[in-house]
Design a protein around this motif. Structure first.
Motif: not given
Length: 333
Positions: A89-97, A167-168, A253-264, A268-274
């Motif tokens: 859904p992150v891809v669809s949402q990025a396109l719609l804006v 970005v997405a 549960g209440d912990a982050v098992r995995d996450v992927r983040i990118a900023f736009g 100067t490029t899409p920014w993957r927030a490693v």
């Protein structure tokens, strides 16, 4: 406008040969970016090679559960695709804006990803611009800097990468499929497709002249079903992001098992927030932890007074998106 020739090749090989053999040739797809630059006199190609007739407009399931999206797929069609909406859904949402409905109906996946990185000075042929004319200087450095990049900028260019879709797709580990002069397909992780400006801001990507983006492959990523794209801008359409965030979140549960983040909107490029991802993995899904992750990532930012507001804006946007995703399928503190 400079007169130009026009060709409509029947095969990918023919298209690549036409462009690779002529240093003043460019590819034409939806044209929503190129036509503007032709009218402004910024782009002055000798030859337009129209690739819209090539069989690159399909969306195909891959073995293992991924998706292959042809470069000619229209943005509106991709945003509405049921598999994309359900599983990424992150891809669809990025396109719609992105842009307006009219632009989404015309623009293609490939054109969106390969549009020029630009600022208002790039769009003005009367002002110096290293991206447009290497060595001429960067008007933005001494001019209006409120929309300049705070990540990845150089002394030669501070233009922000404009694509929401890129970005997405970086957040879901997408891969670009490219064919060049040799005819051998190549696969380039999207996070490695774009070049920071350095001393050569005229080159937006690692692609060579004649390389044709034929498709993007999105890997199977079950966690991407819990994902979100949020864009903050001056207005809802016809505006680049001041800040955007793409997040894929996997909770245990209440912990982050995995996450992927990118900023736009920041780089100067899409920014993957490693760095932010590393802070969050394995830790508690709390607002305090989210803010700490944003601080760690944005510590590398180099703002000027006119765009310093984007640092807290990026932090708050990331925290809000993460909290929203937790609330949709978990808890947050």
């Amino acid at each position: 406008m400079k007169p130009f020739a026009y060709e409509r090749p029947a095969t990918v090989r023919e298209a690549v040969a036409l462009v690779a053999d002529d240093p003043e040739a460019v590819y034409l797809a939806g044209g929503t970016n190129l036509y503007d630059h032709l009218k402004l006199g910024i782009a002055r190609p000798r030859l337009l090679v129209d690739v819209t007739g090539l069989p690159l407009d399909g969306v195909e399931a891959l073995l293992g559960g991924g998706l292959r999206i042809g470069a000619n797929v229209r943005n509106a069609d991709l945003a509405a695709h049921p598999e994309v909406r359900a599983r990424w859904p992150v891809v669809s949402q990025a396109l719609l804006v992105t842009g307006s409905a009219q632009l989404r109906n015309m623009a293609t996946l490939g054109g969106n990803l390969l549009q020029r990185t630009r600022c208002p000075y790039f769009q003005d042929p009367e002002t110096p611009c290293n991206k447009r004319e290497p060595g001429s200087g960067c008007s933005a450095l001494a001019g209006r800097t409120g929309h300049g990049a705070v990540l990845g900028a150089s002394d030669d260019c501070v233009a922000v990468h404009p694509s929401d879709l890129a970005v997405a797709l970086c957040a879901v580990d997408a891969v670009a499929c490219v064919v060049g002069r040799t005819g051998r397909p190549r696969r380039i992780p999207l996070t490695g497709l774009y070049r920071p400006p350095g001393a050569h801001p005229e080159r937006d990507t690692v692609l060579e002249h004649g390389d044709l983006l034929t498709a993007v492959e999105v890997p199977p990523l079950p966690t991407a079903a819990r994902s979100r794209y949020r864009k903050v801008g001056d207005r809802a359409s016809f505006a680049f992001a001041l800040v955007s965030v793409a997040v894929v979140l996997d909770l245990d549960g209440d912990a982050v098992r995995d996450v992927r983040i990118a900023f736009g909107g920041l780089g100067t490029t899409p920014w993957r927030a490693v760095r932010a991802e590393a802070v969050l993995r394995g830790g508690p899904a709390t607002a305090q932890r989210f803010a700490s992750a944003a601080h760690e990532e944005l510590a590398a930012a180099r703002p000027v007074p006119e765009n310093a507001y984007r640092i807290p804006l990026a932090r708050d946007t990331l925290v809000a998106v993460l909290r929203g995703l937790c609330a949709a399928g978990g808890s947050t503190g």
